[in-house]
Motif scaffolding. Structure first.
Motif, mmCIF file in Angstrom:
data_model
loop_
_atom_site.group_PDB
_atom_site.id
_atom_site.type_symbol
_atom_site.label_atom_id
_atom_site.label_comp_id
_atom_site.label_asym_id
_atom_site.label_seq_id
_atom_site.Cartn_x
_atom_site.Cartn_y
_atom_site.Cartn_z
ATOM 1 N N UNK A 68 0.872 -1.103 0.114
ATOM 2 C CA UNK A 68 -0.071 0.050 0.071
ATOM 3 C C UNK A 68 0.791 1.371 0.083
ATOM 4 N N UNK A 69 0.464 2.173 -0.717
ATOM 5 C CA UNK A 69 1.154 3.568 -0.666
ATOM 6 C C UNK A 69 2.614 3.515 -1.635
ATOM 7 N N UNK A 70 2.772 2.372 -2.160
ATOM 8 C CA UNK A 70 4.089 2.538 -2.901
ATOM 9 C C UNK A 70 3.812 2.172 -4.609
ATOM 10 N N UNK A 71 4.143 3.003 -5.397
ATOM 11 C CA UNK A 71 3.919 2.848 -6.950
ATOM 12 C C UNK A 71 4.586 1.474 -7.331
ATOM 13 N N UNK A 72 3.581 0.738 -8.111
ATOM 14 C CA UNK A 72 4.162 -0.687 -8.739
ATOM 15 C C UNK A 72 5.545 -0.341 -9.289
ATOM 16 N N UNK A 73 5.771 0.620 -10.234
ATOM 17 C CA UNK A 73 6.853 0.686 -10.822
ATOM 18 C C UNK A 73 8.014 0.999 -10.108
ATOM 19 N N UNK A 74 7.974 1.573 -9.028
ATOM 20 C CA UNK A 74 8.976 1.968 -8.134
ATOM 21 C C UNK A 74 9.428 0.788 -7.308
ATOM 22 N N UNK A 75 8.336 0.087 -6.963
ATOM 23 C CA UNK A 75 8.515 -1.241 -6.118
ATOM 24 C C UNK A 75 9.208 -2.192 -6.827
ATOM 25 N N UNK A 76 8.947 -2.487 -7.857
ATOM 26 C CA UNK A 76 9.579 -3.508 -8.930
ATOM 27 C C UNK A 76 10.990 -2.841 -9.137
ATOM 28 N N UNK A 77 11.103 -1.768 -9.537
ATOM 29 C CA UNK A 77 12.481 -1.189 -9.938
ATOM 30 C C UNK A 77 13.408 -1.401 -8.749
ATOM 31 N N UNK A 78 12.964 -1.279 -7.446
ATOM 32 C CA UNK A 78 13.986 -1.588 -6.501
ATOM 33 C C UNK A 78 14.364 -2.898 -6.373
ATOM 34 N N UNK A 79 13.451 -3.910 -6.643
ATOM 35 C CA UNK A 79 13.654 -5.212 -6.731
ATOM 36 C C UNK A 79 14.927 -5.487 -7.840
ATOM 37 N N UNK A 80 14.649 -4.971 -8.810
ATOM 38 C CA UNK A 80 15.253 -5.513 -10.190
ATOM 39 C C UNK A 80 16.936 -4.684 -9.912
ATOM 40 N N UNK A 81 16.668 -3.600 -9.307
ATOM 41 C CA UNK A 81 18.152 -2.889 -9.040
ATOM 42 C C UNK A 81 19.025 -4.103 -7.995
ATOM 43 N N UNK A 82 18.320 -4.400 -7.075
ATOM 44 C CA UNK A 82 18.970 -5.079 -6.081
ATOM 45 C C UNK A 82 19.354 -6.268 -6.705
ATOM 46 N N UNK A 83 18.846 -7.182 -7.566
ATOM 47 C CA UNK A 83 19.128 -8.404 -8.194
ATOM 48 C C UNK A 83 20.363 -7.852 -9.084
ATOM 49 N N UNK A 84 20.229 -6.958 -9.802
ATOM 50 C CA UNK A 84 21.464 -6.787 -10.709
ATOM 51 C C UNK A 84 22.669 -6.551 -9.921
#
Length: 146
Positions: A68-84
């Motif tokens: 809740x209250x976190x944009x979908x794109x921002x949420x996924x981008x954080x995960x993608x950056x962590x994985x990379x």
């Protein structure tokens, strides 16, 4: 004394009759040049499996819902950056760790083809361990469960 021990270990590593079937097919290839070539092919295959596992992880993240209250794109981008970043750092660690084995085993002397076998075997082993870690390791388990 350490050199004698290292020489015995390398001989045992390279001698085909000294290996069980579960140590991989490369150790029945013959000399160190053939073993290195086989391990290099195995490393390429393992790296492909690792990249496939990472791609499945990214696809899974694309299906996750943001809190809740976190944009979908921002949420996924954080995960993608962590994985990379994790992959980049893991590869650097593996390279450092595996390239250090031969100089340690041979007390700083050039290990030649035997050193290459040790390094490639380390890289193959670490890559398979990384695949397992991404699949069911504690750090990734929470991602796969969402």
């Amino acid at each position: 004394m350490l050199r004698i021990f290292a020489t015995i270990c390398i001989f045992a590593l390279l001698h085909p009759s000294a290996h069980a079937a579960d140590e991989g097919p490369c150790f029945s290839e013959g000399g160190s040049a053939q073993i290195s070539a086989c391990l290099d092919r195995e490393l390429q295959g393992a790296d492909k499996l690792l990249r496939d596992k990472q791609a499945r992880l990214v696809e899974h993240i694309k299906t996750m819902k943001a809190p809740h209250l976190i944009a979908e794109g921002q949420f996924r981008l954080k995960y993608f950056n962590v994985i990379r970043n994790a992959d980049r750092q893991w590869r650097a660690l593996m390279a450092t760790e595996c390239s250090s084995i031969a100089p340690i085993e041979f007390e700083g002397a050039g290990a030649g083809s035997m050193g290459r076998v040790l390094e490639l075997n380390c890289r193959v082993s670490r890559t398979y361990m990384r695949i397992k870690e991404i699949g069911d390791g504690e750090g990734y388990r929470h991602i796969w469960s969402q």
